[in-house]
Design a protein around this motif. Sequence first.
Motif, mmCIF file in Angstrom:
data_model
loop_
_atom_site.group_PDB
_atom_site.id
_atom_site.type_symbol
_atom_site.label_atom_id
_atom_site.label_comp_id
_atom_site.label_asym_id
_atom_site.label_seq_id
_atom_site.Cartn_x
_atom_site.Cartn_y
_atom_site.Cartn_z
ATOM 1 N N LYS A 1 0.856 -1.200 -0.108
ATOM 2 C CA LYS A 1 -0.050 0.010 -0.029
ATOM 3 C C LYS A 1 0.793 1.161 0.048
ATOM 4 O O LYS A 1 0.826 2.336 -0.585
ATOM 5 C CB LYS A 1 -0.852 0.185 1.279
ATOM 6 C CG LYS A 1 -1.773 1.325 1.278
ATOM 7 C CD LYS A 1 -2.536 1.175 2.601
ATOM 8 C CE LYS A 1 -2.840 2.719 2.803
ATOM 9 N NZ LYS A 1 -3.424 3.120 4.121
ATOM 10 N N LEU A 2 1.943 1.232 1.070
ATOM 11 C CA LEU A 2 2.658 2.350 0.856
ATOM 12 C C LEU A 2 3.665 2.797 -0.401
ATOM 13 O O LEU A 2 3.640 3.911 -0.846
ATOM 14 C CB LEU A 2 3.895 2.127 1.966
ATOM 15 C CG LEU A 2 3.366 2.099 3.459
ATOM 16 C CD1 LEU A 2 4.529 1.966 4.348
ATOM 17 C CD2 LEU A 2 2.731 3.506 3.766
ATOM 18 N N TRP A 3 3.792 1.619 -1.007
ATOM 19 C CA TRP A 3 4.603 1.854 -2.409
ATOM 20 C C TRP A 3 3.663 2.575 -3.446
ATOM 21 O O TRP A 3 3.886 3.341 -4.020
ATOM 22 C CB TRP A 3 5.171 0.387 -2.744
ATOM 23 C CG TRP A 3 5.803 0.545 -4.129
ATOM 24 C CD1 TRP A 3 7.063 0.685 -4.232
ATOM 25 C CD2 TRP A 3 5.315 0.219 -5.447
ATOM 26 N NE1 TRP A 3 7.333 0.909 -5.719
ATOM 27 C CE2 TRP A 3 6.284 0.349 -6.325
ATOM 28 C CE3 TRP A 3 3.890 -0.352 -5.819
ATOM 29 C CZ2 TRP A 3 6.091 -0.177 -7.660
ATOM 30 C CZ3 TRP A 3 3.833 -0.534 -7.144
ATOM 31 C CH2 TRP A 3 4.849 -0.247 -8.094
ATOM 32 N N ARG A 4 2.433 2.003 -3.440
ATOM 33 C CA ARG A 4 1.364 2.519 -4.485
ATOM 34 C C ARG A 4 1.125 4.128 -4.191
ATOM 35 O O ARG A 4 1.082 4.817 -4.818
ATOM 36 C CB ARG A 4 0.124 1.822 -4.287
ATOM 37 C CG ARG A 4 0.230 0.225 -4.654
ATOM 38 C CD ARG A 4 -1.051 -0.464 -4.746
ATOM 39 N NE ARG A 4 -1.903 -0.185 -5.781
ATOM 40 C CZ ARG A 4 -1.889 -0.774 -6.980
ATOM 41 N NH1 ARG A 4 -1.087 -1.590 -7.414
ATOM 42 N NH2 ARG A 4 -2.725 -0.438 -7.928
ATOM 43 N N MET A 5 1.103 4.454 -2.742
ATOM 44 C CA MET A 5 0.651 5.736 -2.435
ATOM 45 C C MET A 5 1.755 6.358 -2.982
ATOM 46 O O MET A 5 1.624 7.462 -3.416
ATOM 47 C CB MET A 5 0.677 5.746 -0.704
ATOM 48 C CG MET A 5 -0.579 5.575 0.001
ATOM 49 S SD MET A 5 -0.373 5.541 1.594
ATOM 50 C CE MET A 5 -0.321 7.108 2.106
ATOM 51 N N LYS A 6 3.134 5.918 -2.584
ATOM 52 C CA LYS A 6 4.293 6.791 -3.132
ATOM 53 C C LYS A 6 4.225 7.038 -4.719
ATOM 54 O O LYS A 6 4.673 8.210 -5.016
ATOM 55 C CB LYS A 6 5.431 6.152 -2.695
ATOM 56 C CG LYS A 6 6.801 6.903 -2.471
ATOM 57 C CD LYS A 6 7.712 6.507 -1.710
ATOM 58 C CE LYS A 6 9.079 7.562 -1.999
ATOM 59 N NZ LYS A 6 10.016 6.776 -2.200
#
Length: 321
Positions: free
Chosen positions: A263-268
């Motif tokens: 999820k963090l990666w997609r946010m970034k």
Amino acid sequence: MNNHQIDISVIVPLYNEEESLPELAQWIERVMAENHFTYEIIFVNDGSTDRSWTVIEELAEKNPAIHGISFRRNYGKSPALNTGFSAAQGRVVITMDADLQDSPDEIPELYRMITEEGYDLVSGWKQKRYDPLSKTIPTKLFNATARKVSGIHNLHDFNCGLKAYRCEVVKHIEVYGDMHRYIPYLAKNAGFNKIGEKVVHHQARKYGTTKFGLDRFVNGYLDLMTLWFTSKFGAKPMHFFGLLGSLMFFIGLISTMVVGFGKLWRMKQGLPYSLVADSPYFYLALTMMLLGSQFFLAGFIGEIIARNSTRRNDYEINARL
Ligand code: UDP
Ligand code: MG
């Protein structure tokens, strides 16, 4: 080695078998006389509610080689056998059912296998059985499982009532609960490896009825699991629960991290993303971690219990110099 006063102890556990007893006693007496064995017969009356004990008293009066032990209530076949084992004095110990399904004519050959061929234990094999189908088919399955789990691959019939033992064996095993079904496994766990088998004649029950129902198979299976577990991990439960727990926890942890960092990666990256709690993997991973910690705790508790056991350092020692 041979400091025994008598050749053979025959142990007969019985529960409500009044009709069979006189015939059985006579048959054993005849076989012993024909083969010139010195012997004792120990009838263990497992809290019978019929006249069994009176019959035993009468038999013992006529023959001093006949002894009896009587339980105040019915405990089961295993406790009866265990009590008989403590009392036995013969060089070879033979157990047989009281219902005349087992033949005393097998005794001389069983005795020979123990004394001359050096077996620790010889189990009877009712190759041709005279029991209802409802019993013979589950029995096949039961024996296949028992062979696999116990690693005693040469036995076809674990639960045969007719067995012969070197005296030392019965003094070093403890038969409790319903464990009489697995005496060869108990013996193996105590370090007695030479376990053999002899095909024996079997007869249909002549008097009375069977004392075990179909629940024997359910209980038998559960007991097998217990024996397997205690013999492998009884002294080191953490090796079982710790491994399982760590594995599950680790898989859970990795999966949670994959979901979270994903999820963090997609946010970034500015990609569309959803809440971690929307993913079914998150819940699976959480469950794994919870179960993993529970297993781990079970391992610690098991270790503490094993530590408190007074028998944790009881080993089977058979020689010293
Ligand atoms: N038996 C016993 N206590 C019990 C049940 C059975 O001592 O609670 C004895 C029974 O009298 C017999 C032997 O165990 O001598 C085997 O029992 P049974 O013949 O009923 O079993 P099966 O031959 O049907 O397996
Ligand atoms: Mg029987």
